[in-house]
Design an enzyme around this catalytic site. Structure first.
Site, PDB file in Angstrom:
ATOM      1  N   HIS A   1      -9.711   1.469   4.410  1.00 43.97           N
ATOM      2  CA  HIS A   1      -8.444   1.609   5.150  1.00 43.97           C
ATOM      3  C   HIS A   1      -8.696   2.588   6.308  1.00 43.97           C
ATOM      4  O   HIS A   1      -9.461   3.547   6.170  1.00 43.97           O
ATOM      5  CB  HIS A   1      -7.347   2.134   4.221  1.00 43.97           C
ATOM      6  CG  HIS A   1      -5.986   2.058   4.874  1.00 43.97           C
ATOM      7  ND1 HIS A   1      -5.563   3.002   5.787  1.00 43.97           N
ATOM      8  CD2 HIS A   1      -4.990   1.147   4.772  1.00 43.97           C
ATOM      9  CE1 HIS A   1      -4.350   2.665   6.211  1.00 43.97           C
ATOM     10  NE2 HIS A   1      -3.982   1.545   5.620  1.00 43.97           N
TER      11      HIS A   1
ATOM     12  N   GLU B   1      -7.124   4.961   7.408  1.00 47.82           N
ATOM     13  CA  GLU B   1      -6.869   6.376   7.098  1.00 47.82           C
ATOM     14  C   GLU B   1      -8.064   6.984   6.352  1.00 47.82           C
ATOM     15  O   GLU B   1      -8.355   8.177   6.500  1.00 47.82           O
ATOM     16  CB  GLU B   1      -5.561   6.510   6.303  1.00 47.82           C
ATOM     17  CG  GLU B   1      -4.362   6.259   7.212  1.00 47.82           C
ATOM     18  CD  GLU B   1      -3.131   5.680   6.538  1.00 47.82           C
ATOM     19  OE1 GLU B   1      -3.054   5.672   5.297  1.00 47.82           O
ATOM     20  OE2 GLU B   1      -2.246   5.214   7.285  1.00 47.82           O
TER      21      GLU B   1
ATOM     22  N   SER C   1       2.463  -1.914   9.974  1.00 47.23           N
ATOM     23  CA  SER C   1       3.908  -1.945  10.222  1.00 47.23           C
ATOM     24  C   SER C   1       4.518  -3.329  10.076  1.00 47.23           C
ATOM     25  O   SER C   1       5.436  -3.689  10.819  1.00 47.23           O
ATOM     26  CB  SER C   1       4.232  -1.333  11.585  1.00 47.23           C
ATOM     27  OG  SER C   1       3.779   0.001  11.637  1.00 47.23           O
TER      28      SER C   1
ATOM     29  N   GLY D   1       1.549   2.926  10.671  1.00 42.58           N
ATOM     30  CA  GLY D   1       2.443   4.071  10.556  1.00 42.58           C
ATOM     31  C   GLY D   1       3.075   4.476  11.884  1.00 42.58           C
ATOM     32  O   GLY D   1       3.629   5.560  12.004  1.00 42.58           O
TER      33      GLY D   1
ATOM     34  N   LYS E   1       0.238   4.262  -0.395  1.00 43.63           N
ATOM     35  CA  LYS E   1      -0.377   5.477   0.160  1.00 43.63           C
ATOM     36  C   LYS E   1      -0.044   6.683  -0.741  1.00 43.63           C
ATOM     37  O   LYS E   1       0.055   6.524  -1.963  1.00 43.63           O
ATOM     38  CB  LYS E   1       0.064   5.685   1.614  1.00 43.63           C
ATOM     39  CG  LYS E   1      -0.212   4.443   2.479  1.00 43.63           C
ATOM     40  CD  LYS E   1      -0.049   4.671   3.950  1.00 43.63           C
ATOM     41  CE  LYS E   1      -0.322   3.379   4.696  1.00 43.63           C
ATOM     42  NZ  LYS E   1      -0.329   3.526   6.141  1.00 43.63           N
TER      43      LYS E   1
ATOM     44  N   GLU F   1      -6.001  -4.620  10.202  1.00 44.42           N
ATOM     45  CA  GLU F   1      -4.967  -3.621  10.468  1.00 44.42           C
ATOM     46  C   GLU F   1      -5.319  -2.877  11.754  1.00 44.42           C
ATOM     47  O   GLU F   1      -6.157  -1.956  11.720  1.00 44.42           O
ATOM     48  CB  GLU F   1      -4.905  -2.604   9.331  1.00 44.42           C
ATOM     49  CG  GLU F   1      -4.585  -3.201   7.979  1.00 44.42           C
ATOM     50  CD  GLU F   1      -3.971  -2.152   7.062  1.00 44.42           C
ATOM     51  OE1 GLU F   1      -2.837  -2.361   6.650  1.00 44.42           O
ATOM     52  OE2 GLU F   1      -4.602  -1.123   6.802  1.00 44.42           O
TER      53      GLU F   1
ATOM     54  N   ASN G   1       0.879  -1.174   0.000  1.00 45.47           N
ATOM     55  CA  ASN G   1       0.000   0.000   0.000  1.00 45.47           C
ATOM     56  C   ASN G   1       0.914   1.222   0.000  1.00 45.47           C
ATOM     57  O   ASN G   1       1.458   1.592   1.039  1.00 45.47           O
ATOM     58  CB  ASN G   1      -0.900  -0.022   1.244  1.00 45.47           C
ATOM     59  CG  ASN G   1      -1.738   1.239   1.361  1.00 45.47           C
ATOM     60  OD1 ASN G   1      -1.807   2.044   0.424  1.00 45.47           O
ATOM     61  ND2 ASN G   1      -2.376   1.424   2.508  1.00 45.47           N
TER      62      ASN G   1
END
Ligand code: 3PY
Length: 249
Positions: A95, A97, A212, A173, A11, A167, A9
């Site tokens: 996701h 985010e 991560s 992150g 991003k 996740e 990913n």
């Protein structure tokens, strides 16, 4: 037997040049001893570039989001049919985010999921709890709710040939990773949830771990019985790191 999937990913990262170099590095390093299928989820603007670069490659192309609409006055959006035109095989939905920064609801995520299915693109449904939710002991309830939003809206058959990525938000992150046992516990609970609807879907659905994952922790995570691959953030931006994770699979 579920095939391991390692998906990058990217991003909001990369340039035309860095992406060409990254893909060249990954392609050069992939070999038959690696036990995983591999995908990269590119920013929309680079999807055509990556499609061209991956022609004749075994690496699959993915996107990171999709519109909940098919067409119309939705400035800035990209539809599932547009992604299909550029050979996207995978697309992330939900996701954390997107859920936190763009306030995407479970209902919207479920609609996006269906948009992808209707275009023959494999949705990668991202689910996971915040640190606060983990501390409150409601991790499995949160994850269950996020998955049920899709099942309630579109039926269990919608999950056929879909991928789920667990996740934990606190591991995204941050450099923190769930331990293999923590991750396995949630993956197993997802499998049990699916099993309560359909045994075959439960057995065949790939459940990836994300948050991560890196070359140092990949082997231990991927050795867990219900972890069928990884959704890789930062480590997918360096060919050597990404390849090391593919090698660990
Ligand atoms: C991460 O590893 O940080 C991710 O968010 C992967 O999607």
């Amino acid at each position: 037997m579920r095939q391991t999937l390692i998906a990058g990913n990217w991003k909001l990262n990369g340039t035309k040049q860095s992406i060409i170099e990254l893909l060249a590095g990954i392609s050069a390093g992939l070999n038959n001893s690696m036990n995983a299928s591999v995908a990269v989820c590119a920013p929309y603007i680079y999807v055509p570039l990556v499609e061209t670069a991956l022609k004749d490659s075994d690496i699959s192309l993915g996107a990171q989001d999709v519109s909940a609409h098919t067409s119309g006055a939705y400035t800035g959006e990209v539809s599932a049919s547009m992604l299909a035109e550029f050979s996207c095989e995978y697309c992330l939905v939900g996701h954390s985010e997107r859920r936190s920064l763009h306030i995407e609801t479970d209902a919207e995520v479920a609609t996006k999921f269906k948009m992808l299915k209707d275009q023959g693109i494999t949705p990668v449904l991202c689910v996971g709890e915040s640190l606060e939710e983990r501390d409150q002991g409601v991790t499995e309830d949160v994850v269950k709710q996020q998955i049920l939003a899709v099942i309630d809206a579109h039926g269990i058959s919608a999950l056929e040939n879909a991928v789920i990525a667990y996740e934990p938000v606190w591991a995204i992150g941050t450099g923190r990773t769930a331990t293999p046992d923590q991750a396995q516990e949630v993956h197993a609970s997802i499998r049990v949830l699916l099993e309560s609807f359909d045994k075959t879907i439960a057995e065949t659905t790939q459940i990836l771990y994300g948050g991560s994952m890196n070359p140092a922790n990949a082997s231990a995570l991927l050795a867990m019985p219900d972890i069928d691959g990884g959704l890789i953030g930062g480590a997918s931006l360096k060919a050597d790191d990404f390849l090391a994770i593919c090698q660990a699979a």
